[in-house]
Design a protein around this motif. Structure first.
Motif, PDB file in Angstrom:
ATOM      1  N   GLU A   1      42.188  40.863  32.809  1.00  0.00           N
ATOM      2  CA  GLU A   1      43.357  39.993  32.785  1.00  0.00           C
ATOM      3  C   GLU A   1      44.197  40.090  34.054  1.00  0.00           C
ATOM      4  O   GLU A   1      44.265  41.135  34.706  1.00  0.00           O
ATOM      5  CB  GLU A   1      44.236  40.330  31.576  1.00  0.00           C
TER       6      GLU A   1
ATOM      7  N   GLU B   1      45.586  31.296  24.625  1.00  0.00           N
ATOM      8  CA  GLU B   1      46.272  32.226  25.522  1.00  0.00           C
ATOM      9  C   GLU B   1      45.340  33.241  26.184  1.00  0.00           C
ATOM     10  O   GLU B   1      45.492  33.525  27.380  1.00  0.00           O
ATOM     11  CB  GLU B   1      47.390  32.942  24.760  1.00  0.00           C
ATOM     12  N   PRO B   2      44.347  33.819  25.459  1.00  0.00           N
ATOM     13  CA  PRO B   2      43.461  34.790  26.149  1.00  0.00           C
ATOM     14  C   PRO B   2      42.734  34.188  27.340  1.00  0.00           C
ATOM     15  O   PRO B   2      42.492  34.883  28.338  1.00  0.00           O
ATOM     16  CB  PRO B   2      42.482  35.204  25.044  1.00  0.00           C
ATOM     17  N   TRP B   3      42.365  32.925  27.263  1.00  0.00           N
ATOM     18  CA  TRP B   3      41.644  32.295  28.369  1.00  0.00           C
ATOM     19  C   TRP B   3      42.556  32.066  29.573  1.00  0.00           C
ATOM     20  O   TRP B   3      42.104  32.145  30.715  1.00  0.00           O
ATOM     21  CB  TRP B   3      41.046  30.965  27.914  1.00  0.00           C
TER      22      TRP B   3
ATOM     23  N   SER C   1      36.946  28.308  20.580  1.00  0.00           N
ATOM     24  CA  SER C   1      37.724  29.512  20.262  1.00  0.00           C
ATOM     25  C   SER C   1      37.802  29.731  18.758  1.00  0.00           C
ATOM     26  O   SER C   1      37.750  30.879  18.291  1.00  0.00           O
ATOM     27  CB  SER C   1      39.130  29.394  20.859  1.00  0.00           C
TER      28      SER C   1
ATOM     29  N   ARG D   1      44.976  34.018  30.402  1.00  0.00           N
ATOM     30  CA  ARG D   1      45.261  35.324  31.005  1.00  0.00           C
ATOM     31  C   ARG D   1      44.057  35.912  31.730  1.00  0.00           C
ATOM     32  O   ARG D   1      44.185  36.869  32.480  1.00  0.00           O
ATOM     33  CB  ARG D   1      45.706  36.317  29.923  1.00  0.00           C
ATOM     34  N   ALA D   2      42.879  35.328  31.518  1.00  0.00           N
ATOM     35  CA  ALA D   2      41.637  35.946  31.989  1.00  0.00           C
ATOM     36  C   ALA D   2      41.413  35.736  33.476  1.00  0.00           C
ATOM     37  O   ALA D   2      41.474  34.619  33.979  1.00  0.00           O
ATOM     38  CB  ALA D   2      40.457  35.398  31.203  1.00  0.00           C
TER      39      ALA D   2
ATOM     40  N   THR E   1      38.106  40.497  28.345  1.00  0.00           N
ATOM     41  CA  THR E   1      38.637  39.869  29.546  1.00  0.00           C
ATOM     42  C   THR E   1      39.170  40.907  30.519  1.00  0.00           C
ATOM     43  O   THR E   1      39.645  41.970  30.127  1.00  0.00           O
ATOM     44  CB  THR E   1      39.786  38.892  29.206  1.00  0.00           C
TER      45      THR E   1
END
Length: 239
Positions: free
Chosen positions: A157, A171-173, A142, A175-176, A155
């Protein structure tokens, strides 16, 4: 060796966008084959050979998409796609279930990258479980992604994250639901020369460590099975 697309390639793609009819396509099928499909085959083959050379132990295959839409899923659209793409991936019964290298050409944009068209929920659960066990490898990936400008993370989400990320960077991963690492740009001079293939090779070289990480996810233990096993053990201890 790929030498580039042509102005006629884009002319055909614009044509099919605005004349999405069988009669028009039939009268321009030679343009489709010579200006779009065959150059895409050559480019896909060159990228496949490159990636196979980088990762000879992977069982990679490559495919060029069909321009014909599934007649059962037209939903009021014409019978043809106004874009074409190739992919390099490991074979799977469900092609959306594996991470995929891809390149796509439309009349007004081209793009390439790595990702899932529609990752399985079990795959994303394994990704979260792997990061829970040891977040450091994904943190490094990341950070590398954040430090470059070629690719962005896109993403699909969940409305609500399935779990809390151990660090904000991840965090983005968490939520994906599915994701891609993608680069897009408007057609320009590079598209019409062999420089495009070199551009793609450089980008895919950056993406290879991400592919290495994602392609092994389905070999991880199923988190759901682990939780069920833990619950059974807890019940046995309580009885």
């Amino acid at each position: 060796m790929f030498t580039g697309f042509t102005g006629e390639t884009l002319d055909f793609l614009w044509g099919i966008r605005f004349n999405n009819q069988r009669d028009w396509f039939a009268s321009h099928k030679d343009d489709y084959l010579t200006q779009l499909y065959r150059p895409m085959q050559v480019l896909g083959g060159e990228i496949y050979d490159f990636l196979r050379g980088c990762r000879p132990d992977y069982n990679l295959i490559h495919k060029v998409s069909r321009i014909y839409r599934d007649a059962r899923r037209l939903h009021g659209r014409g019978p043809y796609k106004d874009r074409l793409w190739f992919s390099v991936e490991e074979p799977a019964e469900q092609w959306t279930a594996k991470p995929t290298f891809w390149f796509e050409l439309a009349p007004d944009v081209w793009s390439y990258g790595l990702g899932y068209y529609m990752a399985r929920p079990a795959t994303m659960a394994r990704l979260r479980a792997r990061m829970d066990r040891d977040s450091r490898p994904m943190e490094a990936l990341s950070r590398a992604l954040a430090e470059q400008t070629e690719f962005i993370l896109e993403t699909d989400e969940y409305k609500r994250p399935k779990a809390a990320a151990p660090v904000p960077l991840l965090e983005p991963w968490y939520r994906a639901r599915s994701f891609s690492l993608i680069h897009s740009e408007k057609p320009a001079e590079e598209l019409f020369s062999s420089a495009l293939a070199e551009h793609l090779k450089q980008g895919y070289t950056f993406l290879l460590p991400y592919y290495d990480y994602f392609v092994t996810l389905d070999g991880d233990p199923d988190p759901a099975e682990h939780h069920r096993g833990t619950d059974l053990i807890d019940k046995e201890r309580q009885s």
